[in-house]
Design a protein around this motif. Structure first.
Motif, PDB file in Angstrom:
ATOM      1  N   ILE A  48     -10.340  20.155  -2.536  1.00  0.00           N
ATOM      2  CA  ILE A  48     -11.258  21.090  -3.195  1.00  0.00           C
ATOM      3  C   ILE A  48     -10.473  22.061  -4.078  1.00  0.00           C
ATOM      4  O   ILE A  48     -10.846  22.314  -5.227  1.00  0.00           O
ATOM      5  N   GLN A  49      -9.373  22.596  -3.555  1.00  0.00           N
ATOM      6  CA  GLN A  49      -8.562  23.529  -4.337  1.00  0.00           C
ATOM      7  C   GLN A  49      -7.989  22.860  -5.587  1.00  0.00           C
ATOM      8  O   GLN A  49      -7.962  23.465  -6.659  1.00  0.00           O
ATOM      9  N   ASP A  50      -7.539  21.610  -5.441  1.00  0.00           N
ATOM     10  CA  ASP A  50      -7.006  20.882  -6.601  1.00  0.00           C
ATOM     11  C   ASP A  50      -8.075  20.665  -7.670  1.00  0.00           C
ATOM     12  O   ASP A  50      -7.816  20.834  -8.862  1.00  0.00           O
ATOM     13  N   ILE A  51      -9.250  20.306  -7.245  1.00  0.00           N
ATOM     14  CA  ILE A  51     -10.353  20.085  -8.196  1.00  0.00           C
ATOM     15  C   ILE A  51     -10.712  21.396  -8.890  1.00  0.00           C
ATOM     16  O   ILE A  51     -10.917  21.435 -10.105  1.00  0.00           O
ATOM     17  N   GLN A  52     -10.777  22.492  -8.129  1.00  0.00           N
ATOM     18  CA  GLN A  52     -11.150  23.792  -8.678  1.00  0.00           C
ATOM     19  C   GLN A  52     -10.138  24.301  -9.695  1.00  0.00           C
ATOM     20  O   GLN A  52     -10.476  25.113 -10.564  1.00  0.00           O
TER      21      GLN A  52
END
Length: 167
Positions: A48-52
């Protein structure tokens, strides 16, 4: 510039906005799931952090993006009302825009109704659990009207006993 109209287009697309009611109904549960899995799974959190971090996300969180559809129908309704206020009544788009507003307002009403129903069922489930899960009260046709402390007066000796009432 040949036909500067939006009412006719919105009128054709507005019936599809009713599906947002389903999204809204499941929104709280979806947000809770994202929170739970972010806390439980370091791998999920990392993904999720990578996508964000991607530029296309505009430095916004997943939760922020999930909130956008919930806000969309009220925003359309507000923009269309403003459009009608500024549109001359003799405009070719007036009737279509007015009909679009009527359809979008109905979709907004459906969304708000779905939210209230889910909140009501959630509260009934909390009461059901509080009562020791003895009496099954969780039913879409049941509605919590009011709850609170009352004093029950005994008929024989006029003594008062505190009770918690769910109506």
């Amino acid at each position: 510039t040949a036909t500067p109209r939006i009412g006719d287009i919105l009128q054709k697309l507005a019936p599809f906005l009713k599906m947002y009611g389903e999204y809204v109904k499941n929104f709280d549960n979806a947000m809770e799931l994202v929170k739970t899995w972010t806390e439980r799974s370091p791998q999920f959190k990392l993904i999720i952090q990578d996508i964000q971090k991607e530029k296309v996300c505009g430095n916004l969180t997943l939760q922020h993006h999930m909130l956008e559809p919930v806000q969309r129908i009220p925003r359309y309704e507000m923009l269309l009302k403003d459009y009608l206020r500024k549109l001359p009544q003799d405009s070719l788009d007036w009737k279509d825009a007015e009909k679009s507003l009527e359809i979008i307002s109905t979709a907004a009403s459906h969304s708000n109704s779905a939210i209230r129903k889910m909140e009501n069922l959630k509260k009934l489930l909390e009461i059901y659990e509080m009562l020791g899960e003895e009496e099954d009260i969780v039913n879409p046709s049941n509605e919590l009207i009011k709850e609170g402390q009352i004093l029950k007066l005994a008929a024989r000796n006029t003594s008062a006993q505190e009770r918690h009432l769910f109506l």
